[in-house]
Structures are given as structure tokens and as C-alpha cells.
Design a protein around this motif. Structure first.
Motif, PDB file in Angstrom:
ATOM      1  N   LEU A 347      39.474  27.141  35.085  1.00 13.43           N
ATOM      2  CA  LEU A 347      39.518  28.518  34.603  1.00 13.43           C
ATOM      3  C   LEU A 347      40.841  28.715  33.871  1.00 13.43           C
ATOM      4  O   LEU A 347      41.915  28.487  34.431  1.00 13.43           O
ATOM      5  CB  LEU A 347      39.392  29.486  35.781  1.00 13.43           C
ATOM      6  CG  LEU A 347      39.254  30.968  35.479  1.00 13.43           C
ATOM      7  CD1 LEU A 347      38.062  31.251  34.573  1.00 13.43           C
ATOM      8  CD2 LEU A 347      39.121  31.753  36.785  1.00 13.43           C
ATOM      9  N   ILE A 348      40.774  29.138  32.623  1.00 10.11           N
ATOM     10  CA  ILE A 348      41.950  29.154  31.752  1.00 10.11           C
ATOM     11  C   ILE A 348      42.621  30.524  31.772  1.00 10.11           C
ATOM     12  O   ILE A 348      42.082  31.507  31.255  1.00 10.11           O
ATOM     13  CB  ILE A 348      41.555  28.786  30.313  1.00 10.11           C
ATOM     14  CG1 ILE A 348      40.907  27.400  30.293  1.00 10.11           C
ATOM     15  CG2 ILE A 348      42.762  28.821  29.381  1.00 10.11           C
ATOM     16  CD1 ILE A 348      40.217  27.066  29.008  1.00 10.11           C
ATOM     17  N   GLN A 358      37.036  32.263  30.495  1.00 11.05           N
ATOM     18  CA  GLN A 358      37.057  31.084  29.623  1.00 11.05           C
ATOM     19  C   GLN A 358      37.300  29.862  30.487  1.00 11.05           C
ATOM     20  O   GLN A 358      38.229  29.836  31.293  1.00 11.05           O
ATOM     21  CB  GLN A 358      38.162  31.193  28.572  1.00 11.05           C
ATOM     22  CG  GLN A 358      37.790  31.984  27.346  1.00 11.05           C
ATOM     23  CD  GLN A 358      38.828  31.805  26.239  1.00 11.05           C
ATOM     24  OE1 GLN A 358      39.957  32.253  26.363  1.00 11.05           O
ATOM     25  NE2 GLN A 358      38.431  31.148  25.172  1.00 11.05           N
ATOM     26  N   LEU A 359      36.460  28.832  30.312  1.00 19.54           N
ATOM     27  CA  LEU A 359      36.550  27.656  31.158  1.00 19.54           C
ATOM     28  C   LEU A 359      36.531  26.389  30.329  1.00 19.54           C
ATOM     29  O   LEU A 359      35.977  26.348  29.229  1.00 19.54           O
ATOM     30  CB  LEU A 359      35.368  27.616  32.149  1.00 19.54           C
ATOM     31  CG  LEU A 359      35.206  28.840  33.040  1.00 19.54           C
ATOM     32  CD1 LEU A 359      33.886  29.519  32.747  1.00 19.54           C
ATOM     33  CD2 LEU A 359      35.274  28.460  34.509  1.00 19.54           C
ATOM     34  N   SER A 360      37.133  25.342  30.867  1.00 16.56           N
ATOM     35  CA  SER A 360      36.981  23.998  30.325  1.00 16.56           C
ATOM     36  C   SER A 360      36.463  23.101  31.438  1.00 16.56           C
ATOM     37  O   SER A 360      36.368  23.516  32.597  1.00 16.56           O
ATOM     38  CB  SER A 360      38.311  23.474  29.778  1.00 16.56           C
ATOM     39  OG  SER A 360      39.237  23.273  30.831  1.00 16.56           O
ATOM     40  N   THR A 384      31.811  30.121  28.708  1.00 16.15           N
ATOM     41  CA  THR A 384      32.164  31.541  28.588  1.00 16.15           C
ATOM     42  C   THR A 384      31.156  32.338  29.401  1.00 16.15           C
ATOM     43  O   THR A 384      29.973  32.366  29.071  1.00 16.15           O
ATOM     44  CB  THR A 384      32.124  32.011  27.127  1.00 16.15           C
ATOM     45  OG1 THR A 384      32.908  31.134  26.327  1.00 16.15           O
ATOM     46  CG2 THR A 384      32.669  33.423  26.997  1.00 16.15           C
ATOM     47  N   ILE A 385      31.612  32.971  30.488  1.00 20.64           N
ATOM     48  CA  ILE A 385      30.710  33.780  31.304  1.00 20.64           C
ATOM     49  C   ILE A 385      31.388  35.104  31.648  1.00 20.64           C
ATOM     50  O   ILE A 385      32.612  35.228  31.605  1.00 20.64           O
ATOM     51  CB  ILE A 385      30.273  33.049  32.588  1.00 20.64           C
ATOM     52  CG1 ILE A 385      31.465  32.727  33.482  1.00 20.64           C
ATOM     53  CG2 ILE A 385      29.504  31.779  32.253  1.00 20.64           C
ATOM     54  CD1 ILE A 385      31.062  32.097  34.814  1.00 20.64           C
ATOM     55  N   LEU A 397      41.471  33.325  42.627  1.00 20.25           N
ATOM     56  CA  LEU A 397      40.101  32.983  42.260  1.00 20.25           C
ATOM     57  C   LEU A 397      39.847  31.507  42.527  1.00 20.25           C
ATOM     58  O   LEU A 397      40.755  30.675  42.413  1.00 20.25           O
ATOM     59  CB  LEU A 397      39.853  33.269  40.779  1.00 20.25           C
ATOM     60  CG  LEU A 397      40.171  34.670  40.267  1.00 20.25           C
ATOM     61  CD1 LEU A 397      39.831  34.773  38.784  1.00 20.25           C
ATOM     62  CD2 LEU A 397      39.421  35.729  41.062  1.00 20.25           C
ATOM     63  N   ILE A 398      38.601  31.193  42.852  1.00 20.71           N
ATOM     64  CA  ILE A 398      38.152  29.813  42.972  1.00 20.71           C
ATOM     65  C   ILE A 398      36.865  29.679  42.168  1.00 20.71           C
ATOM     66  O   ILE A 398      35.947  30.494  42.311  1.00 20.71           O
ATOM     67  CB  ILE A 398      37.917  29.404  44.437  1.00 20.71           C
ATOM     68  CG1 ILE A 398      39.234  29.455  45.222  1.00 20.71           C
ATOM     69  CG2 ILE A 398      37.305  28.000  44.501  1.00 20.71           C
ATOM     70  CD1 ILE A 398      39.084  29.102  46.685  1.00 20.71           C
ATOM     71  N   VAL A 399      36.808  28.642  41.318  1.00 18.25           N
ATOM     72  CA  VAL A 399      35.638  28.418  40.477  1.00 18.25           C
ATOM     73  C   VAL A 399      35.027  27.076  40.841  1.00 18.25           C
ATOM     74  O   VAL A 399      35.732  26.094  41.102  1.00 18.25           O
ATOM     75  CB  VAL A 399      36.004  28.492  38.973  1.00 18.25           C
ATOM     76  CG1 VAL A 399      37.092  27.519  38.622  1.00 18.25           C
ATOM     77  CG2 VAL A 399      34.788  28.257  38.098  1.00 18.25           C
TER      78      VAL A 399
END
Length: 938
Positions: A347-348, A358-360, A384-385, A397-399
């Protein structure tokens, strides 16, 4: 910000398109995507206690943690994202951010116009039951496991002629060759929702034959071809929406390659249904087998393809081959990895108030969920969510990502401090080296710049009609495609190889998953004291000739860089004269071609590269023979040192001021950093010092510190611009800090966001009561010995300003002095910041400002309900006295960005509710400042 011509100065040594397509041959859904191979970034266990700017938030990055043991919350299903623009007459809508396998519904003013299962959350295009109509509002929902999400944000349908006032764009085959026997291709520059047709003809006089069509396209679209392409036939694409039709340039079909590269694939994990394939030849027939059974056959519409096949199990071996005209590649064997190997997404840089993640490191086709403690706040897919609520500062946060019951570990990050440090080695840590165009290179290329420049220095023995295209390269391992950054030096002795001085920057960029290239232009440099002049357009043309090489290599099967370069994400960086050369190259990339140059061949102007970002290091300005350039088509950032004894006039500030005139709208951001103690030469490891014995009494910073600052800023800039990771803009604007930046170095930053509305930019006239936003009224109260709109091009007394804009000079001498900017409305759109460029002016002799003492004042907003909190500017930035040097004084303004939430009277009010901005000089009894571009901004 004035769009005016700058003074010409000559010095001795101034130096994610998302598309889908289905056709009869394909037994699966194929989605073209530009996929970066991004390894997982992990942070430190403990936050940094170092802070290089007392007003900048230290960034801790993130770290890998066990996945949270939290029950799934069906109500956390994310709203999905509609990809704009939506056009009248469109036959489709593209959406993203949904859970793979969710049922997607699309509505027009509440009436359902599409319903279908969505597979690829990076972007999928859905046909609608009737064409879209101007003025309608489109929404979309997703349903998963019997739960339907809330509707998406409304996206209005726009008139085609308003979106494309000059007509719809010409379709394009982007950087791809068309080959004999090709059964697919890819076309972009399309009006979304329109129709696409591809034609082939034996010669220009023969009739066109339709070989492919798609109704309801994305902006970039894969398309099947039948019958297949034939060598030397001519191919064109035609797009249509409403009655508007546009036709591409003609492209000739090439013979099939003698051999095909072996396909590659991203790691594939247990329970996945997607395979991300790379190194495919455009138009080739690709086959994927498992244990001898074919699970997918398709025509590759590009070199990087996401394939939806069957569910795979750990230990399965997938065999991937490609074929064109009977020429087959070797078979690539890919073993499906166990669930335990599935990494989490990254998570950026989440920040308070964010509603989009925005994620990579998102694996193709995975489901992504984000948690705050025991609360699930996002459930979707792709990079992108949407969150289900705005983020709160300091929450953790934890993704995670998953395929069915296979769930990754977690990536933990704290809101407001979660950016990874761009000044240390990045996730693509294994960097490789290459050099091309040197004397021993058998494939060495030259180019002719004699029509641009023909009088090199006496020591240059290179003919101007055959200058070498020579460069050194650092690049990451992996299939790519990777953004491309080309760096060019400035004017130095022609026999001293300046291009070697940026290896440290190339290494950093490559570690951050970009290809870094430093090109040689020493043949355009001086000899001893014999200065060179008039060569600026040649410097820019050489850069574009290098880009032509990279485009060729990127689309030539068998070349080591085949399909590894994202030619739609190109960045340029230049030092000294190279800093103006990159702006010249961006201009020549689109226009100002010499009419006598041939349309094809080594001096052709088939440029039109995807140059997105320009990073200038201590650039000159005004040496381009066609006059001062106003940049309009790329992100722009300048890095300059206070102790620059060569380009002492801070020419980059003029380029910055001219970029995106205040009357223009833009999608690009711009900024600069002015580094106290940095000189001109130490940005290049081979230049060192030259003229700084005259710039005391403040000392130079060390070369190591100066170069570390350069690494961090350049890396952050290209991550923000080329990768689209917007949170890095907060560092470029001075709001975030990283441990890699040397402590104790003062840096002044300016930043301009593309999303803004000016209250006062002072460009209309020289009357300080005139406002820039309709209905604004300006007045002052108290005592102001100085109060006038002034040209900021006064490079000497009384104010020592070096820009190319106008602003307000405000000097007060009693604490009740105040400036009021009365508004009728705040622009009708809600913004996150009140921003302004402001700073002390240098005075000689000293009058209202005291050398060495910071300035401070208060800002307050008024609403219909009353006045909001009064805040000190010093809480958001330091207005330090300008650095004194013996050489040239410079009064440089800092951008102060005050979060609107700190100024509002209640959480319900918006910037549109502001009725006055008050600048209160009640913290110090006297002072003199330069103020410009007061705005609401994001």
C-alpha cells in the motif's frame, strides 16, 4: 507565471491503459496491461527519529506482518471505479477495482444498462444496452457472495466535441511492429466507448479489406485479426464515435521474425486463474498447456498479456509457447508456487482523507482486502481500489491479497507515514549494467545534427553529421516493462566524459524498477575557454534520437531489451544546459520539426514519445534559439543550489514559473527544491567545484550530501510521475521527510498541484485589489510601507527576486496589519489545502526583515457561520531569511500548504463555503514578504 520571453544569456560554461477484447480464436479473456515487476518493499521495525524539516512528516514505510485474524465483512465490499471520460454515443463503459468474479452492474440515471461478471479488476470494458447520452450520470455496482456494493461515484456523460474540441484523435499502433501471419494487435488513442475497425490492403491503390472490428472500446484496445496480416500489406485503424471518424497512419506489415523469443511469466500461485505473460510477439499465436492439456490459446495483442484460464494448483507446471508463420519459440515451463509463497500487496503512502488506495505488487487476478484493526475498510481487486470510508491519520492498516482460500501475509503501514524511502535501494535491488554506442560496439549508431548545429569547439573531432548515440545504462532484472529515464549532462570540457558523472543516479533509478540511461553529448561542449553557443536544439534532438533507438530495441524480438521498456512512461533529466535541453526535447517531440528533414530514415521525426516527466538539475534558461519555452505537456521539477557559481541566476525558477500558465488547465504537477549550500558541479561526480570560492560566507555542503539529496528527490519525482504514485508528491512539496536526506540542510520547495483554483495569482494587472477568482475583493488594513504588485524578475535591489512571474510585495510595521481576500465562493469544488508561495525578501540595507530571523504570521478563514481557527504559518513551513552569499542574493519563496481541516469552522463546511481569507501580521511587529499564487489545492 507570466508567459513572457526570458533574457537570452550565454555563459562560458553554463552547463495505465486498461483494455479487454474477445475474438473467436481466443478461448479465454485477454487483457492488455503494462505490468511492472515490483518486488515487495519492507520497512523498518522502528520509526525513524530523524526529521530533516521540522514541518515535514517523517516516513516510516511499511513491513510484512502475519495476516489479521479478522472475519470477512460483507459490508466492506468496495465501490468500483468508472474510468473517464464517458462520451455520448459510447457503446461501452470501462470499470476497475472490483473483486474478480463479481457481478458488475452499470446504471444510467438509475436504469440498468449492463450486467456481467467481471474478471480483470485492472480494467474491464462492458457493453451497454443502449448508447450513452449527454447529461446522463453513470454509476456502477459490484455484487459478490450475494452482497451488492454501494453505487460508484457518478460519472457524467460528456459531449464528444467538448472532450475533443479539435476532433477525436488518430488511432495508433503504439510502438508495435505488425508481422506476417499476425492474428491480433493493439490500438490506442481511441475515444472510449466508440468503435474500432482495422483494415488491410495490398497497396495504397487497392481497396481496404476489414480484418478486425470491436464495438465499444476502451482507450486502448486489443483486437483479433482475420484473415491474418500479410507481408508488405498496408494496415490502418479507424475509430468512430457518433459521426466522428479518425484514421491512423498507415503501417506496413513486416516479415515474420526468423526466431521468436521464449515467453516468460510472472510468478503464479496456488488457486490463481490469471497468467501474466511477457516477451510475446505482437500477433503471435500463444498456447498454454498443463500436463499436455491446452488451457488457453490466443493471439497476443502485445508483448505483455494477462490471460484468464483455469484454476491452477500448487506444483502444476504450465507450458507456454508462441508461434508465428510456423516459427515456434522454445517452451517455457512455469511451476505454480504454493500458497505460502504468495506475497502481500504494498500500500503506497496512505494519507488521512484518502478514499482511494494505490497499491503495487498486486498479483494478476487476486482479491485485495484492507483492514484497520478489526474493521475491514476495502474489498476489491487490482492496483486501485476504493476505501469504504476516508482514512484517519495515524491509524494502522494491513493489506492482504488472496485466491480463494489462499491468503497472503499482511503488509502493515501507518496512515500519514507509510511511504518507502526513495533515497535508498528499492525493490528491484539487483541492478545490471550495459553500454551502447562506444567505439567497440559493432551496432554503434550515429545521427546527423548538422542542420541544427555545425560549429563545434576546436577540440571536437566528431563530425556533426555523424555524432555517436552513446550511453551507459543501469537496469533491473525482470520482464518489465519498466519506465525509461534518460539523463543528459551540460556544458563541460569536451574531452572530459561528463556522462559518467550520473552513475549514482542510474543505480538508484534501476533499484526503483526503472531503466536509467546517461547519454554522451560531449561533442557539443566547450574546449578550454572557447565557449560553444547555439547548440541547444541539437542537444534536444540527440535525446530524441536515443529514444528512437530504445523504441526500436523494445519492439525487436531477440534484442535484450525486447518488450522491457514502457515507451509510454518516459522521463528526461538534464543538468545545466542539459536541463534546458530536456525541455527542448519535449517541445521537439511534438512540434518545431525542420521541414527539410526526411520523413523516414535516421533523421526522421517520427517521435511522439510518451514523455511524461522532466527533472531539471540547475538548468540554464534562454539559450534555445527559438525563444523561451512554456512547458505544457509533462510533469516538471527543478533542483538548484544556493551556491551555484555557474548558473547563478536560478534559470530553472523561470522555467518553473512559465510552465502551465495560470490561465491554462493541466493534468501535470510542477515544483522545485532550492538547496542551501549546494553548488553547480557536485550534482555530477566528475565536475566537483569550479566557482564557489566567491559564494561564502556559508559553507558548501559535501558532495556526498548533495548527491544523496539528488538521489532522493529524483527517485521520488519519477516514482510520482512515471509510476503514478501520487503520495510521493508530498515529499516533493515539502510535507514529508525521509531519513536518507542528510540532516541540517535547508531546502526551500515550491509545488503546484494540477487540481487547484487560484484566489490571487496577480497576473491580471498591477492593482493589488484585483482578484483572480471571479468575485474576489482584496483590501488591507493597518500600516504597510510596502504594498504593491511587483514583477518577480528583480534580480537585485530592492528585493532580489529571480523568477518570471508577478506577485504581491507586502511590508508591514505594526501587528494589527492584515490582508483580507473576500470571496463570493470557493470555486464550487472541495479542496484539501489552502496554499500560497511566500517568503522573506533580502534587504540591503536591512529595514523590515532581520537577517537570520524567521518570519511568521497567521492565517484564518471566515465562513457564513463565523471565523475558523487562526493558525500560524510556522506550523506548516519555515519562512527563513534568504541565505546570504557574496556572489548573488536570492529571495526564494516557500510553498505553504495548510490542510483545510485545520482551518474550517466545522467538519461539514467545504472550501466553497469560504467567504474570506485573512492574512494577519499579528505575530511580529514588522516584516517584508513576497506573496504569490494564493489558491485552494489538492
Amino acid at each position: 507565471m507570466l508567459n513572457q520571453k526570458s533574457v537570452m544569456k550565454k555563459r562560458k560554461s553554463s552547463t495505465a491503459t486498461f483494455v479487454s477484447g474477445v475474438w473467436p480464436l481466443v478461448q479465454c479473456v485477454v487483457v492488455v496491461g503494462l505490468l511492472s515487476a515490483i518486488a515487495l518493499m519492507s520497512g523498518c521495525d522502528d520509526p525513524h527519529d530523524h526529521q530533516d524539516n521540522p514541518h515535514a512528516r517523517p516516513q516510516e514505510g511499511g513491513r510484512i506482518v502475519p495476516r489479521p485474524d479478522v472475519p470477512q465483512d460483507p459490508k466492506a465490499l468496495s465501490t468500483i471505479i468508472i474510468v473517464p471520460p464517458l462520451l455520448n454515443c459510447a457503446n461501452s463503459v470501462t470499470v476497475k477495482g472490483f473483486v474478480p468474479g463479481a457481478l458488475v452492474r452499470i446504471y444510467s440515471d438509475g436504469t440498468k444498462i449492463a450486467e456481467k461478471v467481471g474478471n480483470d479488476p485492472e480494467g474491464e470494458t462492458f457493453q451497454v444496452s443502449s448508447p450513452l447520452a449527454t447529461g446522463k450520470n453513470i454509476t456502477a455496482t459490484q455484487e459478490f457472495d450475494g452482497v451488492e456494493s454501494l453505487p460508484s461515484v457518478q460519472e457524467p456523460v460528456q459531449d464528444v466535441n467538448e472532450v475533443y474540441p479539435a476532433g477525436i484523435p488518430k488511432p495508433n499502433f503504439p510502438f508495435l511492429y505488425l508481422y506476417n501471419c499476425g492474428i491480433a494487435t493493439y490500438v490506442n488513442n481511441l475515444p472510449p466507448g466508440g468503435d474500432l475497425r482495422v483494415f488491410e490492403q495490398a497497396s495504397i491503390t487497392d481497396p481496404k479489406n476489414l480484418v478486425g472490428s470491436v464495438n465499444g472500446v476502451a482507450e486502448g484496445q486489443s483486437i483479433g485479426i482475420h484473415p491474418s496480416f500479410k507481408t508488405d500489406h498496408l494496415v490502418s485503424a479507424e475509430s468512430q464515435i457518433c459521426t466522428d471518424v479518425a484514421t491512423s497512419d498507415i503501417q506496413k506489415v513486416m516479415p515474420e521474425p526468423a526466431s521468436l523469443p521464449d515467453p516468460t511469466a510472472d510468478p503464479i500461485y496456488e488457486a490463481a486463474t490469471f497468467v501474466a505473460c511477457h516477451s510475446l510477439v505482437n500477433g503471435a499465436k500463444v498456447t498454454i498447456e498443463r500436463s499436455g492439456t491446452t488451457i488457453a490459446v490466443f493471439g497476443a495483442p502485445a508483448s505483455h498479456v494477462r490471460v484468464l484460464g483455469v484454476t491452477v494448483s500448487a506444483g502444476d507446471v504450465l507450458d507456454i509457447t508462441q508461434e508465428l508463420c510456423g516459427v515456434k519459440s522454445n517452451t517455457t515451463h512455469v511451476t505454480v508456487q504454493p500458497c505460502s509463497a504468495l506475497p502481500p500487496p504494498v500500500l503506497i503512502g496512505p494519507r488521512a482523507g484518502d478514499v482511494v488506495a494505490q497499491l503495487s505488487n498486486v498479483v494478476a487476478g487476486s482479491r485485495v482486502r484492507i483492514y484497520s484493526g478489526t474493521e475491514e475498510i476495502a474489498d476489491g481487486g487490482g492496483s486501485t481500489i476504493m476505501y469504504t470510508r476516508p482514512l484517519i491519520d495515524h491509524e494502522t492498516l494491513i493489506v492482504i491479497q488472496s485466491f480463494g482460500a489462499c491468503i497472503s501475509s499482511g503488509y502493515q503501514v501507518v496512515v500519514g507515514s507509510g511511504l518507502q524511502d526513495p533515497g535508498v535501494a528499492g525493490p528491484c535491488g539487483r541492478v545490471k549494467s550495459w553500454e551502447y554506442g562506444h567505439g567497440g560496439d559493432p551496432d554503434r549508431r550515429t545521427t546527423d545534427v548538422s542542420s541544427y548545429f555545425s560549429s563545434p569547439g576546436f577540440c571536437v573531432n566528431v563530425p556533426m553529421n555523424a555524432v555517436p548515440l552513446h550511453a551507459v545504462v543501469r537496469y533491473p532484472e525482470g520482464p518489465g516493462p519498466f519506465p525509461l529515464v534518460i539523463i543528459v549532462h551540460g556544458n563541460h570540457h569536451a574531452n572530459d566524459p561528463s556522462y559518467r558523472g550520473y552513475d549514482y543516479l542510474l543505480e538508484q533509478l534501476a533499484s526503483q524498477c526503472m531503466i536509467g540511461v546517461s547519454v554522451e553529448e560531449d561533442f557539443l561542449n566547450l574546449c578550454d575557454q572557447n565557449n560553444v553557443a547555439g547548440e541547444m536544439d541539437a542537444r534536444g534532438i540527440v535525446l530524441l534520437r536515443h529514444l528512437q533507438l530504445w523504441r526500436e530495441w523494445n519492439r525487436t524480438p531477440g534484442h535484450p531489451f525486447y518488450s522491457k521498456v514502457d515507451m509510454n512512461s518516459v522521463g528526461l533529466s538534464g543538468h545545466s544546459r542539459g536541463g534546458e535541453a530536456i525541455v527542448v526535447a519535449a517541445l521537439l517531440n511534438k512540434t518545431l520539426h525542420i521541414n527539410t528533414d526526411p520523413p523516414v530514415g535516421p533523421t526522421s521525426h517520427n517521435f511522439d514519445f510518451g514523455i511524461k516527466s522532466l527533472y531539471a538539475i540547475a538548468p540554464v534558461d534562454g539559450q534555445f534559439d527559438h525563444g523561451a519555452i512554456t512547458l505544457t505537456n509533462a510533469d516538471y521539477y527543478v533542483m538548484h543550489g544556493s551556491h551555484d557559481g555557474d548558473v547563478y541566476d536560478f534559470g530553472g525558477q523561470r522555467l518553473y514559473n512559465r510552465a502551465y500558465p495560470v490561465t491554462n488547465t493541466t493534468n501535470h504537477f510542477k515544483g522545485f527544491v532550492f538547496v542551501h549550500g549546494a553548488n553547480h558541479g557536485q550534482w555530477n561526480t566528475g565536475w566537483g567545484t569550479c566557482c564557489e570560492n566567491t559564494v561564502g560566507p556559508s559553507p558548501l555542503i559535501s558532495a556526498a550530501d548533495q548527491q544523496q539529496i539528488g538521489k532522493t528527490y529524483m527517485s521520488a519525482f519519477f516514482l510520482a510521475g512515471l509510476k503514478g504514485w501520487k503520495p510521493y508528491r508530498h515529499f516533493l512539496s515539502g510535507e514529508a521527510s525521509f531519513a536518507s536526506v542528510p540532516p541540517g540542510v535547508t531546502r526551500i520547495t515550491q509545488y503546484q498541484d494540477p487540481e487547484k483554483i487560484f484566489v490571487n495569482h496577480y497576473q491580471e494587472d498591477y492593482d493589488p485589489t484585483t482578484g483572480s477568482l471571479m468575485g474576489v475583493e482584496n483590501w488591507r488594513t493597518g500600516s504597510f510601507p510596502n504594498y504593491l504588485v511587483y514583477s518577480f524578475s528583480d534580480d537585485d535591489r530592492p528585493h532580489f527576486l529571480w523568477g518570471e512571474t508577478r506577485g504581491l510585495i507586502a511590508g508591514w510595521n505594526e501587528e494589527r496589519s492584515m490582508i483580507t481576500m473576500a470571496l463570493k465562493n470557493g470555486g464550487g469544488v472541495d479542496f484539501k489545502y489552502l496554499a500560497m508561495h511566500v517568503g522573506q525578501t533580502h534587504e540591503d540595507p536591512t529595514d523590515l526583515n532581520t537577517p537570520g530571523v524567521d518570519k511568521d504570521f497567521s492565517v484564518q478563514l471566515e465562513f457564513e457561520e463565523g471565523a475558523g481557527p487562526e493558525v500560524a504559518v510556522s506550523s506548516y513551513g519555515t519562512l527563513s531569511y534568504p541565505l546570504i552569499t557574496y556572489y548573488k542574493m536570492k529571495s526564494v519563496q516557500q510553498t505553504i500548504r495548510i490542510p483545510f481541516e485545520d482551518l474550517r469552522i466545522s467538519p461539514q463546511v467545504k472550501t466553497a463555503d469560504v467567504r474570506a481569507i485573512k492574512i494577519k501580521f499579528n505575530r511580529q511587529s514588522r516584516g517584508n514578504i513576497a506573496l504569490d499564487e494564493v489558491q485552494f489545492s489538492n
